[in-house]
Enzyme design. Structure first.
Site, PDB file in Angstrom:
ATOM      1  N   GLU A 273     -10.244  -2.679  20.375  1.00 50.15           N
ATOM      2  CA  GLU A 273     -10.459  -1.371  19.803  1.00 50.15           C
ATOM      3  C   GLU A 273     -10.134  -1.765  18.121  1.00 50.15           C
ATOM      4  OE1 GLU A 273      -6.864   0.807  21.013  1.00 50.15           O
ATOM      5  OE2 GLU A 273      -8.057   1.487  22.901  1.00 50.15           O
ATOM      6  N   GLY A 275     -10.479  -1.276  14.244  1.00 51.29           N
ATOM      7  CA  GLY A 275     -10.817  -0.037  13.187  1.00 51.29           C
ATOM      8  C   GLY A 275     -11.057  -0.859  11.782  1.00 51.29           C
ATOM      9  N   ARG A 312      -3.601   5.024   0.113  1.00 56.21           N
ATOM     10  CA  ARG A 312      -2.869   3.877   0.627  1.00 56.21           C
ATOM     11  C   ARG A 312      -1.783   3.628  -0.503  1.00 56.21           C
ATOM     12  NH1 ARG A 312      -4.711  -0.221   2.065  1.00 56.21           N
ATOM     13  NH2 ARG A 312      -3.714  -0.903   3.784  1.00 56.21           N
ATOM     14  N   CYS A 342      -0.954  15.571 -10.300  1.00 55.88           N
ATOM     15  CA  CYS A 342       0.316  15.775 -10.802  1.00 55.88           C
ATOM     16  C   CYS A 342       1.414  15.257  -9.733  1.00 55.88           C
ATOM     17  CB  CYS A 342       0.667  17.264 -11.092  1.00 55.88           C
ATOM     18  SG  CYS A 342      -1.015  17.929 -12.339  1.00 55.88           S
ATOM     19  N   GLU A 343       1.621  14.013  -9.760  1.00 57.49           N
ATOM     20  CA  GLU A 343       2.510  13.272  -9.248  1.00 57.49           C
ATOM     21  C   GLU A 343       2.894  11.928  -9.819  1.00 57.49           C
ATOM     22  OE1 GLU A 343       3.946  14.065  -5.932  1.00 57.49           O
ATOM     23  OE2 GLU A 343       2.732  15.863  -5.562  1.00 57.49           O
ATOM     24  N   TYR A 370      -9.457   3.839   6.247  1.00 64.27           N
ATOM     25  CA  TYR A 370      -8.216   4.515   5.817  1.00 64.27           C
ATOM     26  C   TYR A 370      -8.511   4.967   4.374  1.00 64.27           C
ATOM     27  CZ  TYR A 370      -7.018   2.708  10.304  1.00 64.27           C
ATOM     28  OH  TYR A 370      -7.003   2.250  11.627  1.00 64.27           O
TER      29      TYR A 370
HETATM   30  C1  LIG Z   1      -5.247   2.649  14.597  1.00 60.99           C
HETATM   31  C2  LIG Z   1      -5.608   2.215  16.000  1.00 60.99           C
HETATM   32  C3  LIG Z   1      -6.534   1.281  16.199  1.00 60.99           C
HETATM   33  C4  LIG Z   1      -7.183   0.623  14.951  1.00 60.99           C
HETATM   34  O1  LIG Z   1      -6.191  -0.096  14.365  1.00 60.99           O
HETATM   35  P1  LIG Z   1      -6.974  -1.188  13.146  1.00 60.99           P
HETATM   36  O2  LIG Z   1      -5.684  -1.703  12.756  1.00 60.99           O
HETATM   37  O3  LIG Z   1      -7.326  -0.177  12.179  1.00 60.99           O
HETATM   38  O4  LIG Z   1      -7.616  -2.009  13.862  1.00 60.99           O
HETATM   39  C5  LIG Z   1      -6.754   0.795  17.617  1.00 60.99           C
HETATM   40  N1  LIG Z   1      -6.124   1.484  18.414  1.00 60.99           N
HETATM   41  C6  LIG Z   1      -5.157   2.317  18.602  1.00 60.99           C
HETATM   42  C7  LIG Z   1      -4.666   3.019  19.674  1.00 60.99           C
HETATM   43  C8  LIG Z   1      -4.865   2.925  17.193  1.00 60.99           C
HETATM   44  O5  LIG Z   1      -3.994   3.658  17.140  1.00 60.99           O
END
Ligand SMILES: *Cc1c(COP(=O)(O)O)cnc(C)c1O
Length: 414
Positions: A273, A275, A312, A342-343, A370
């Protein structure tokens, strides 16, 4: 080919100069490279050759339809966490049988929707969720495929806000409780046990915690087999880090090879998974300097992007490289790169050594993950446009919001 490189001194996205993009689409503006996204996915898929594996992109990192569609076309599946993400990936052309549903707070309605379209797996994060899912599936006369998200209690050594695999985190089922919960799941009429899942954190720069987590998960897989519970897949989550500044992020091969070795010979389909790793360095945020405000203690460069665009730095103290699109001659000096919000926490970078003039374009690098997804309308600022570059072509993949968009859902009292 690097996604963002200089040509005659000018920073380009693939073959298009960022000066041209700013002129055409305005600033602030997110710029993504199609080539970089595809290359990042290819790297994962290449390592999985010869294995029964599926890359399920974690949609929360960047959920623009164009990004999702590119990945779907290349065979990626998706890891989603809400109805919104589910409907986005379907709209982008995802195969329902390649969708896994993570998250600690799935509503009954979200479960119904996902059961209705027939997703690959629910990554269940608690006993209470398991019970609800069984009930929802029963009412629909369906069976819900599940994995339990197990919390292997390893320290991923990342920022506390993005570390998820420790006991103190809200995610997943405690390692010690997992075996009993699987036995419980096996007795539920409308639950079908399909796999096991773990995700230990984000922006991990060391491959060791992944291997440590896998060892613990595989020990559990064997205990379950002894209980007569045979799994057909293992989901290793995401979390592989990227270089923001000078970090040594492991390459995909050195991250995956030790894991794949441990899995060799097992009849387990492998799900990943990722991201951030697929999109983080495939995007930047293009901004223009509005004002320079040199001072006795600090020099402020006020740009037209802000914390509502890229949260971030304000949220995690994250570093993003900030580079001029067209470098100018002159003595660099340290600038606080700040937005108009304004922060006092509204900063994009501290003490950056740059030679600047008002009107200059700056690229805030590594902003593909992100970034836009966490942006807000704070200070009634419209969210920026998103542009995808493909070779010499540019595509506006999300138009800049208008102020009318901001209050379209509101009304005055009668
Ligand atoms: C956020 C998340 C990801 C992806 O995380 P990355 O650090 O962006 O690779 C994968 N699986 C779950 C369950 C997540 O919450």
């Amino acid at each position: 080919m690097s996604a963002f490189a200089r040509r005659d001194g000018v920073l380009n996205a693939e073959s298009v100069s960022l000066t041209d993009i700013a002129a055409e689409f305005g600033t602030p503006c997110w710029v993504y490279s199609r080539h970089a996204i595809e290359a990042a996915l290819d790297e994962f898929q290449r390592e999985l050759t010869g294995f029964d594996g599926l890359v399920c992109y974690a949609v929360k990192a960047n959920s623009n339809l164009a990004v999702l569609n590119l990945l779907a076309r290349r065979g990626a599946g998706f890891d989603i966490v809400s109805e919104g993400e589910l409907r986005r990936v379907l709209n982008a052309g995802a195969d329902p049988r390649q969708i896994v549903f993570s998250g600690v707070g799935k509503t009954a309605r979200e479960m119904e929707l996902a059961l209705d379209i027939g997703i690959l797996c629910f990554n269940v994060e608690s006993a209470a969720e398991l019970e609800r899912l069984d009930g929802v599936a029963a009412a629909m006369g369906k069976t819900a495929p599940i994995s339990l998200r197990v919390n292997p209690d390893v320290d991923a050594k990342t920022h506390p806000y993005i570390s998820t695999g420790l006991k103190e985190n809200k995610f997943g089922v405690a390692y010690e409780d997992a075996r009993a919960l699987y036995r419980q799941a096996a007795n539920l009429a409308n639950i079908e046990i399909s796999g096991i899942d773990c995700h230990i954190g984000s922006q991990l720069l060391d491959a060791a915690p992944f291997a440590e987590a896998l060892d613990k998960v595989l020990a559990l897989v064997d205990q379950l087999a002894a209980d007569g519970i045979v799994l057909d897949h293992i989901d290793l989550g995401g979390g592989l880090g990227i270089r923001y500044r000078d970090e040594d992020a492991p390459n995909v091969k050195s991250y995956l090879q030790p894991l794949l070795q441990k899995l060799a010979g097992r009849q387990l389909r492998i799900l990943l998974e990722p991201g951030r790793r697929l999109v983080g360095n495939a995007g930047l945020l293009l901004t223009r300097v509005e004002y320079l405000k040199p001072g006795e203690i600090k020099n402020f460069a006020i740009v037209d992007a802000a914390m509502n665009d890229l949260a971030r730095p304000a949220l995690y103290g994250s570093w993003h490289d900030i580079v001029p699109v067209v470098p100018r001659a002159g003595l660099p000096m340290p600038w606080e790169i700040v937005g108009p919000v304004c922060e006092s926490g509204d900063f994009l970078g501290h003490g950056r050594e740059l030679a600047l003039a008002a009107g200059d374009l700056l690229a805030i690098m590594s902003a593909g993950a992100y970034g836009m997804v966490m942006s807000s309308n704070y200070n009634s600022r419209v969210r920026a446009a998103e542009v995808m570059v493909d070779g010499a072509q540019t595509h506006l993949v999300r138009r800049r919001e208008t102020v009318e968009d901001l209050y379209a859902l509101e009304c005055r009292l009668p």
